[in-house]
Design a protein around this motif. Structure first.
Motif, PDB file in Angstrom:
ATOM      1  N   VAL A  90      47.924 -24.253  22.140  1.00  0.00           N
ATOM      2  CA  VAL A  90      47.143 -23.477  21.180  1.00  0.00           C
ATOM      3  C   VAL A  90      47.263 -24.152  19.818  1.00  0.00           C
ATOM      4  CG1 VAL A  90      46.978 -21.279  19.953  1.00  0.00           C
ATOM      5  CG2 VAL A  90      47.383 -21.306  22.423  1.00  0.00           C
ATOM      6  N   ALA A  91      46.157 -24.271  19.117  1.00  0.00           N
ATOM      7  CA  ALA A  91      46.139 -24.846  17.775  1.00  0.00           C
ATOM      8  C   ALA A  91      45.707 -23.772  16.791  1.00  0.00           C
ATOM      9  CB  ALA A  91      45.196 -26.039  17.708  1.00  0.00           C
ATOM     10  N   VAL A  92      46.404 -23.684  15.674  1.00  0.00           N
ATOM     11  CA  VAL A  92      46.164 -22.645  14.685  1.00  0.00           C
ATOM     12  C   VAL A  92      45.844 -23.281  13.336  1.00  0.00           C
ATOM     13  CG1 VAL A  92      47.174 -20.690  13.434  1.00  0.00           C
ATOM     14  CG2 VAL A  92      47.697 -21.024  15.862  1.00  0.00           C
ATOM     15  N   ILE A  93      44.808 -22.779  12.701  1.00  0.00           N
ATOM     16  CA  ILE A  93      44.496 -23.149  11.321  1.00  0.00           C
ATOM     17  C   ILE A  93      44.794 -21.943  10.453  1.00  0.00           C
ATOM     18  CG2 ILE A  93      42.699 -23.864   9.707  1.00  0.00           C
ATOM     19  CD1 ILE A  93      41.193 -25.052  12.131  1.00  0.00           C
ATOM     20  N   ALA A  94      45.667 -22.108   9.470  1.00  0.00           N
ATOM     21  CA  ALA A  94      46.037 -21.012   8.569  1.00  0.00           C
ATOM     22  C   ALA A  94      46.029 -21.546   7.136  1.00  0.00           C
ATOM     23  CB  ALA A  94      47.400 -20.447   8.934  1.00  0.00           C
ATOM     24  N   THR A  95      44.838 -21.708   6.608  1.00  0.00           N
ATOM     25  CA  THR A  95      44.650 -22.309   5.291  1.00  0.00           C
ATOM     26  C   THR A  95      43.638 -21.469   4.504  1.00  0.00           C
ATOM     27  OG1 THR A  95      42.804 -23.684   6.037  1.00  0.00           O
ATOM     28  CG2 THR A  95      45.024 -24.607   6.293  1.00  0.00           C
ATOM     29  N   VAL A 146      41.900 -19.342  14.277  1.00  0.00           N
ATOM     30  CA  VAL A 146      41.788 -19.437  12.820  1.00  0.00           C
ATOM     31  C   VAL A 146      42.312 -18.137  12.214  1.00  0.00           C
ATOM     32  CG1 VAL A 146      40.275 -19.816  10.851  1.00  0.00           C
ATOM     33  CG2 VAL A 146      39.814 -20.971  13.031  1.00  0.00           C
ATOM     34  N   LEU A 147      43.375 -18.252  11.438  1.00  0.00           N
ATOM     35  CA  LEU A 147      43.990 -17.109  10.781  1.00  0.00           C
ATOM     36  C   LEU A 147      43.847 -17.258   9.273  1.00  0.00           C
ATOM     37  CD1 LEU A 147      47.331 -16.942  12.824  1.00  0.00           C
ATOM     38  CD2 LEU A 147      45.169 -15.815  13.332  1.00  0.00           C
ATOM     39  N   SER A 148      44.015 -16.166   8.576  1.00  0.00           N
ATOM     40  CA  SER A 148      44.015 -16.265   7.112  1.00  0.00           C
ATOM     41  C   SER A 148      45.322 -16.908   6.651  1.00  0.00           C
ATOM     42  CB  SER A 148      43.852 -14.885   6.476  1.00  0.00           C
ATOM     43  OG  SER A 148      45.059 -14.147   6.585  1.00  0.00           O
ATOM     44  N   GLN A 149      45.286 -17.468   5.478  1.00  0.00           N
ATOM     45  CA  GLN A 149      46.483 -18.071   4.892  1.00  0.00           C
ATOM     46  C   GLN A 149      47.606 -17.050   4.811  1.00  0.00           C
ATOM     47  OE1 GLN A 149      45.527 -19.855   1.160  1.00  0.00           O
ATOM     48  NE2 GLN A 149      47.560 -20.701   0.806  1.00  0.00           N
ATOM     49  N   ALA A 150      47.260 -15.810   4.464  1.00  0.00           N
ATOM     50  CA  ALA A 150      48.275 -14.765   4.303  1.00  0.00           C
ATOM     51  C   ALA A 150      48.846 -14.300   5.636  1.00  0.00           C
ATOM     52  CB  ALA A 150      47.688 -13.579   3.549  1.00  0.00           C
ATOM     53  N   ASP A 151      48.157 -14.546   6.748  1.00  0.00           N
ATOM     54  CA  ASP A 151      48.689 -14.153   8.047  1.00  0.00           C
ATOM     55  C   ASP A 151      49.968 -14.917   8.387  1.00  0.00           C
ATOM     56  OD1 ASP A 151      46.771 -12.244   8.671  1.00  0.00           O
ATOM     57  OD2 ASP A 151      45.439 -13.700   9.641  1.00  0.00           O
ATOM     58  N   VAL A 152      50.032 -16.159   7.957  1.00  0.00           N
ATOM     59  CA  VAL A 152      51.173 -17.015   8.293  1.00  0.00           C
ATOM     60  C   VAL A 152      52.145 -17.142   7.131  1.00  0.00           C
ATOM     61  CG1 VAL A 152      51.858 -19.348   9.005  1.00  0.00           C
ATOM     62  CG2 VAL A 152      49.847 -18.267  10.015  1.00  0.00           C
ATOM     63  N   HIS A 153      51.640 -17.116   5.916  1.00  0.00           N
ATOM     64  CA  HIS A 153      52.502 -17.215   4.738  1.00  0.00           C
ATOM     65  C   HIS A 153      52.242 -16.028   3.817  1.00  0.00           C
ATOM     66  CE1 HIS A 153      52.600 -21.534   6.004  1.00  0.00           C
ATOM     67  NE2 HIS A 153      53.871 -21.340   5.733  1.00  0.00           N
ATOM     68  N   PRO A 154      52.763 -14.837   4.197  1.00  0.00           N
ATOM     69  CA  PRO A 154      52.625 -13.667   3.320  1.00  0.00           C
ATOM     70  C   PRO A 154      53.419 -13.855   2.026  1.00  0.00           C
ATOM     71  CG  PRO A 154      53.248 -13.052   5.567  1.00  0.00           C
ATOM     72  CD  PRO A 154      53.444 -14.523   5.444  1.00  0.00           C
ATOM     73  N   GLY A 155      53.455 -12.825   1.218  1.00  0.00           N
ATOM     74  CA  GLY A 155      53.976 -12.952  -0.139  1.00  0.00           C
ATOM     75  C   GLY A 155      55.429 -13.359  -0.267  1.00  0.00           C
ATOM     76  N   ARG A 156      56.281 -12.962   0.675  1.00  0.00           N
ATOM     77  CA  ARG A 156      57.711 -13.283   0.572  1.00  0.00           C
ATOM     78  C   ARG A 156      58.153 -14.128   1.758  1.00  0.00           C
ATOM     79  NH1 ARG A 156      59.336  -7.219  -1.476  1.00  0.00           N
ATOM     80  NH2 ARG A 156      58.910  -7.573  -3.697  1.00  0.00           N
ATOM     81  N   THR A 157      59.149 -14.958   1.526  1.00  0.00           N
ATOM     82  CA  THR A 157      59.530 -15.947   2.532  1.00  0.00           C
ATOM     83  C   THR A 157      60.030 -15.347   3.852  1.00  0.00           C
ATOM     84  OG1 THR A 157      61.709 -16.197   1.487  1.00  0.00           O
ATOM     85  CG2 THR A 157      59.973 -17.717   0.812  1.00  0.00           C
ATOM     86  N   PRO A 158      60.801 -14.251   3.873  1.00  0.00           N
ATOM     87  CA  PRO A 158      61.209 -13.711   5.183  1.00  0.00           C
ATOM     88  C   PRO A 158      60.023 -13.263   6.034  1.00  0.00           C
ATOM     89  CG  PRO A 158      62.581 -12.807   3.444  1.00  0.00           C
ATOM     90  CD  PRO A 158      61.443 -13.511   2.777  1.00  0.00           C
ATOM     91  N   ALA A 159      58.972 -12.760   5.378  1.00  0.00           N
ATOM     92  CA  ALA A 159      57.785 -12.350   6.127  1.00  0.00           C
ATOM     93  C   ALA A 159      57.107 -13.559   6.759  1.00  0.00           C
ATOM     94  CB  ALA A 159      56.810 -11.612   5.210  1.00  0.00           C
ATOM     95  N   ALA A 160      57.134 -14.695   6.073  1.00  0.00           N
ATOM     96  CA  ALA A 160      56.568 -15.913   6.647  1.00  0.00           C
ATOM     97  C   ALA A 160      57.373 -16.367   7.861  1.00  0.00           C
ATOM     98  CB  ALA A 160      56.531 -17.012   5.588  1.00  0.00           C
ATOM     99  N   GLY A 206      49.201 -25.336   8.231  1.00  0.00           N
ATOM    100  CA  GLY A 206      49.427 -24.219   7.321  1.00  0.00           C
ATOM    101  C   GLY A 206      49.418 -24.645   5.865  1.00  0.00           C
ATOM    102  N   GLN A 207      48.974 -23.740   5.033  1.00  0.00           N
ATOM    103  CA  GLN A 207      48.897 -23.969   3.585  1.00  0.00           C
ATOM    104  C   GLN A 207      49.627 -22.838   2.882  1.00  0.00           C
ATOM    105  OE1 GLN A 207      44.901 -23.749   2.105  1.00  0.00           O
ATOM    106  NE2 GLN A 207      45.360 -24.867   0.234  1.00  0.00           N
ATOM    107  N   THR A 259      50.256 -28.597   4.583  1.00  0.00           N
ATOM    108  CA  THR A 259      49.316 -29.352   3.752  1.00  0.00           C
ATOM    109  C   THR A 259      49.680 -29.181   2.277  1.00  0.00           C
ATOM    110  OG1 THR A 259      47.696 -27.571   3.454  1.00  0.00           O
ATOM    111  CG2 THR A 259      47.561 -28.859   5.479  1.00  0.00           C
ATOM    112  N   TYR A 260      49.846 -30.302   1.599  1.00  0.00           N
ATOM    113  CA  TYR A 260      50.151 -30.304   0.165  1.00  0.00           C
ATOM    114  C   TYR A 260      49.048 -31.074  -0.559  1.00  0.00           C
ATOM    115  CZ  TYR A 260      55.069 -28.689   0.404  1.00  0.00           C
ATOM    116  OH  TYR A 260      56.221 -27.957   0.563  1.00  0.00           O
TER     117      TYR A 260
END
Length: 318
Positions: free
Chosen positions: A41-46, A66-80, A103-104, A138-139
């Protein structure tokens, strides 16, 4: 023992530096396509423009998510970290398969915000070791501060370019990187505290005193309740596991609240503490305090100065 001395990890943590959409696609598209061709499975979260670019290049596929950026990297690091573990459980498969994720991360607007994600980028190399994830971070070097880009180079074992994947010569041991990060100064600590308990003996009384001070601030109720719970957890940890005296100090300004809990114990030389439950999935064994605090507060700093341990909790009032 360093991370590399512990043997191979299922988690793979790659970095692509880019300054244009074309440069990003040159590395990210082959990465995702290789996973799809291998049955993964390949995921885009950007952000949306990047996701559209990668989708157009790959074309439709039933294993492309394809997920939203916030789905994978929410506001706080433990949630990510929790989000990535769930993706691994859902799509990671058995060895040697992974779920591949482009991921972005939104690093935030200030150096204080950046620091939490700088810590995260190092910590995930350890705390996600069992997870069947192959991540490509991605940076955008034209947007991100130089300090953040430098962190990326020190926290990702491999680099991906249009020419292929190579070992990153700038990567450093995650534990050493975390130990070397500075603890930011907090100007509020130079002011008069709202509450200063120099030797905690009455734990129940302390809980009520903290609650009264926080309630009087008039900030966002949910944020203050979260902070109160985190203070309660850290105070309890200090009393149970640290050495006396246990000290609590609380400060507030118009925009934030700061609380430090200190003890006179032997300290804690574990730079990964609080980036996951101490005993994994067995929550009955405890070890949740610092993990919970990181989820409840905007910033958590752990300082071991050789004379005990101090945990500093910071949360915006609104």
């Amino acid at each position: 023992m360093t991370t590399t001395e512990r043997g191979p990890s299922r988690y793979v943590h790659d970095l692509i530096l880019h300054s244009s959409p074309e440069e990003l696609a040159a590395g990210a598209v082959p990465f995702l396509r290789a996973g799809l061709d291998a049955g993964e499975v390949a995921v885009i979260a950007t952000d949306e423009p990047t996701a559209a670019l990668l989708q157009d290049a790959l074309g439709p596929h039933d294993r492309l998510q394809v997920l939203s950026q916030a789905d994978v990297h929410p506001g706080r690091t433990p949630a990510a970290i929790t989000a990535l573990r769930r993706l691994a459980d859902r799509w990671g498969g058995d060895e040697p398969q992974h779920v591949r994720i482009v991921g972005q991360t939104d690093f935030g607007a200030t150096p204080r915000d950046w620091l939490e994600w700088q810590r995260y980028e190092a910590a995930v190399n350890e705390v996600l070791r069992p997870c069947g994830i192959w991540g490509l971070c991605t940076y955008d070097t034209g947007v991100l501060p130089d300090e953040v880009v430098a962190t990326g180079l020190r926290t990702h074992p491999h680099l991906v370019t249009g020419a292929g994947r190579l070992a990153n010569p700038d990567f450093v041991d995650p534990a050493g990187f975390l130990r070397g990060l500075p603890t930011p100064e907090e100007p509020l600590e130079r002011t008069e505290p709202l509450l200063d308990v120099v030797d905690v003996r009455d734990y129940i009384g302390l809980r009520h005193a903290v609650g009264e001070r926080l309630a009087a601030l008039g900030g966002d109720r949910d944020r203050l309740e979260d902070l109160h719970l985190a203070i309660d957890e850290m105070s309890s940890n200090a009393v149970r596991h640290g050495g006396p005296p246990v000290q609590l100090r609380l400060w507030a300004s118009a925009d934030r609240v700061v609380c430090t809990i200190s003890d006179g114990g032997t300290g804690m030389d574990d730079p990964f503490a609080g980036y996951g439950p101490a005993h994994g999935e067995d929550l009955s064994r405890g070890g949740m305090g610092l993990w919970l605090a990181r989820q409840l507060c905007d910033h958590v700093d752990v300082v071991d100065d050789g004379a005990g341990l101090t945990v500093r909790l910071t949360t915006a009032l609104h």
